[in-house]
Design an enzyme around this catalytic site. Structure first.
Site, PDB file in Angstrom:
ATOM      1  N   HIS A 159      63.444  20.693  68.897  1.00  0.00           N
ATOM      2  CA  HIS A 159      62.920  20.759  70.273  1.00  0.00           C
ATOM      3  C   HIS A 159      61.634  19.931  70.431  1.00  0.00           C
ATOM      4  CE1 HIS A 159      65.724  23.778  71.882  1.00  0.00           C
ATOM      5  NE2 HIS A 159      65.714  24.297  70.671  1.00  0.00           N
ATOM      6  N   ASP A 211      63.842  27.138  66.015  1.00  0.00           N
ATOM      7  CA  ASP A 211      65.189  27.418  66.517  1.00  0.00           C
ATOM      8  C   ASP A 211      66.038  26.160  66.623  1.00  0.00           C
ATOM      9  OD1 ASP A 211      63.202  26.807  68.487  1.00  0.00           O
ATOM     10  OD2 ASP A 211      64.694  27.139  70.049  1.00  0.00           O
ATOM     11  N   GLU A 212      67.327  26.354  66.439  1.00  0.00           N
ATOM     12  CA  GLU A 212      68.365  25.372  66.777  1.00  0.00           C
ATOM     13  C   GLU A 212      68.159  23.991  66.154  1.00  0.00           C
ATOM     14  OE1 GLU A 212      69.597  27.280  71.107  1.00  0.00           O
ATOM     15  OE2 GLU A 212      67.967  25.816  71.096  1.00  0.00           O
ATOM     16  N   VAL A 213      67.540  23.940  64.993  1.00  0.00           N
ATOM     17  CA  VAL A 213      67.243  22.646  64.363  1.00  0.00           C
ATOM     18  C   VAL A 213      68.527  21.843  64.136  1.00  0.00           C
ATOM     19  CG1 VAL A 213      66.095  21.519  62.423  1.00  0.00           C
ATOM     20  CG2 VAL A 213      65.255  23.714  63.265  1.00  0.00           C
ATOM     21  N   PHE A 260      70.929  21.368  65.904  1.00  0.00           N
ATOM     22  CA  PHE A 260      71.399  20.606  67.075  1.00  0.00           C
ATOM     23  C   PHE A 260      71.114  19.111  66.926  1.00  0.00           C
ATOM     24  CE2 PHE A 260      71.152  23.973  70.727  1.00  0.00           C
ATOM     25  CZ  PHE A 260      72.010  24.789  70.015  1.00  0.00           C
TER      26      PHE A 260
END
Ligand code: TNX
Length: 524
Positions: A254, A310-312, A314
């Protein structure tokens, strides 16, 4: 004859008043203990506020200002003969943080606590009792109660994402006002993400000037961010309301907005998530981010920083072909990219620990190896109970913010269409209210649970009106779920009804749960 008439009328009034009294004090969250006192306290400009202990001086001014701004009544600080009194009293017996008691009679209100957070909570309860009554000729009649109260959870949080869309300092202050009104005490401020970076950093000015440009729906909109001066203002405003502000600087994913400003630290992204990560293979990335965090640490006295995590996956596919990452993997025997992610986080957490700050992260980090007394994990993936279990088994403190029912970008009614849904489920008021820790965590591990939090992600929220609609009245239910030991939805709704008028008076656009069609769902 005349005096008998007056006495009879007086008695009738009192009887009518007692009869009309609700079974519960008009307070959200409902206090742990309460008993009705069949008397009425008159609040007017003759009422004197007596601060028995200097410790409570700041809180006493807060109470005075609130009564003035809400009811246009300037209570004095000088006791006058025959006037009613509000006393702020120190009582060391109230050991639990945040605990307070109120005892009321026709002549005085005594709010007591051992420490400032407790007295503040008592003040809020009293303000709520006052708020729902109208002033007549400059005075307000308040039903008397004796109350003994303390919070169920220490952490009663709300997160707002200002990267996707920016709302600005006035809106944040209004949110803090309402949080305080409901005894919510942790404001988690999501300041960085893909569309924009929203906090000034002196050493790296382009983060805000370049990274602050754009939003989730308009990549060209002018840079919007908080200067360090404004951050200090928000932190102080929150502190006056006993709210701790926790900044989030999301990494290693992000990170697109930051990478736009300083591309030399980008670890690349994927087609769908371009420039998504920081580069864990570049040794300078760690110093760069540590320098940023040192400034953040100075600005936020919370001594805890949320590093996201979070969500690395992606957008970390470029890491596999990154020479620096390969070198790192062989040096530290990291088997895969998940290991790289955890290595990165351990190093950044270490930077925080050297600032004497705690490390906070989303549940993707539930298995990272860190000191359990300095780590707090936020469980959000409600469909992945195993991550919550992992965090608990690792003895980390946890905050529960499962998407269902605590993501307030999810809709709150089946007819709503703009916000998110999870298959056919969403986050209805009654589900927020009904949250029950026992469904998630065994009794023996509940001591690791700090509390609960709602998260307002803003991909689908641009306007203040929509932000309000998604928050109100769900934060009222969140507050009671986080505070009260016993819950009863019907009694909650009874106490909620007059609060909708308070929202209206404050020009807050809310979801009318009693008449769902009345105020329609705003577009994005
Ligand atoms: C997941 S929750 C995210 C956010 C999104 C949100 C939308 C979390 C740690 N990451 O980046 O905004 O879903 O509901």
């Amino acid at each position: 004859m005349k005096s008998i008439k007056i006495i009879i009328t007086g008695l009738l009034l009192i009887v009518a008043n007692i009869k009309a009294r609700p079974q519960q004090p008009q307070i959200i969250p409902l206090p742990q203990q309460y008993t009705a006192v069949p008397q009425t306290f008159v609040l007017s400009k003759n009422t004197a506020l007596v601060v028995e202990d200097k410790l409570f001086s700041e809180e006493s001014f807060f109470l005075q200002k609130e009564i003035l701004s809400r009811k246009a009544i300037p209570v004095s600080r000088k006791p006058a003969p025959g006037a009613t009194t509000i006393r702020l009293r120190k009582n060391n017996k109230q050991v639990q943080q945040g605990a307070y008691s109120i005892s009321m009679s026709a002549s005085e209100v005594v709010i007591s606590a051992a420490e400032e957070e407790g007295i503040f909570n008592g003040i809020i309860s009293f303000l709520q009792l006052v708020s729902v009554n109208e002033a007549r000729n400059g005075s307000i009649l308040v039903n008397c109660w004796n109350i003994g109260d303390f919070p169920k959870y220490a952490w009663r949080g709300l997160m707002i994402d200002e990267s996707r869309h920016f709302f600005g300092i006035e809106k944040i202050k209004s949110v803090l006002d309402w949080m305080a009104f409901y005894k919510l005490n942790r404001f988690h401020w999501h300041l960085t993400d893909e569309p924009a970076w929203r906090i000034e950093i002196k050493k790296y000015p382009m983060l805000a000037l370049v990274g602050g440009i754009g939003s989730h729906t308009d990549s060209a909109t002018v840079a919007k961010f908080y200067t360090q001066q404004q951050i200090k203002e928000v932190v102080a405003y929150a502190a006056e309301r006993k709210i701790v502000v926790i900044p989030e600087i999301d990494m290693p994913g992000h990170a697109r907005a930051a990478n736009r400003a300083y591309p030399q630290f980008s670890g690349g992204g994927s087609e769908k998530y371009p420039d998504f990560t920081f580069d864990p293979g570049n040794p300078q990335t760690y110093q760069y981010l540590t320098d940023i965090l040192r400034e953040v640490d100075v600005l936020f006295p919370a001594k805890m920083i949320h590093l996201g995590g979070d969500e690395v996956s992606f957008g970390n596919e470029k890491w596999s072909s990154n020479a620096g990452v390969k070198k790192l993997m062989s040096q530290h025997r990291l088997k895969n990219l998940k290991d790289v992610e955890q290595y990165f986080m351990q190093r950044m957490a270490d930077s925080l620990f050297r600032m004497n700050s705690k490390f906070l992260a989303w549940d993707e980090m539930a298995n990272v190896k860190l000191p359990s007394d300095k780590t707090i994990i936020f469980w959000w993936r409600h469909d992945q109970k195993k991550d919550l279990q992992a965090a608990l088994d690792n003895n980390y403190s946890v905050v529960l913010c499962p998407r269902i029912p605590f993501y307030f970008d999810f809709v709150q009614d089946s007819t709503h269409a703009v916000g998110r849904k999870w298959k056919n489920t969403y986050a209805a008021l009654k589900d927020v209210y009904a949250f029950d820790l026992n469904e998630y965590v065994d009794k023996k591990q509940q001591q690791h649970v700090l509390g609960i939090q709602a998260n307002v992600w803003t991909e689908t929220i641009i306007s203040n009106e929509r932000l309000e609609y998604m928050m109100y009245p769900r934060i009222s239910a969140l507050a009671e779920a986080g505070w009260s030991a016993t819950k009863d939805y019907d009694s909650f709704l009874k106490r909620l009804a007059p609060h909708l008028s308070l929202f209206q008076k404050s020009r807050i656009y809310y979801f009318d749960v009693f008449s769902p069609g009345r105020l329609s769902e705003p577009r994005m």
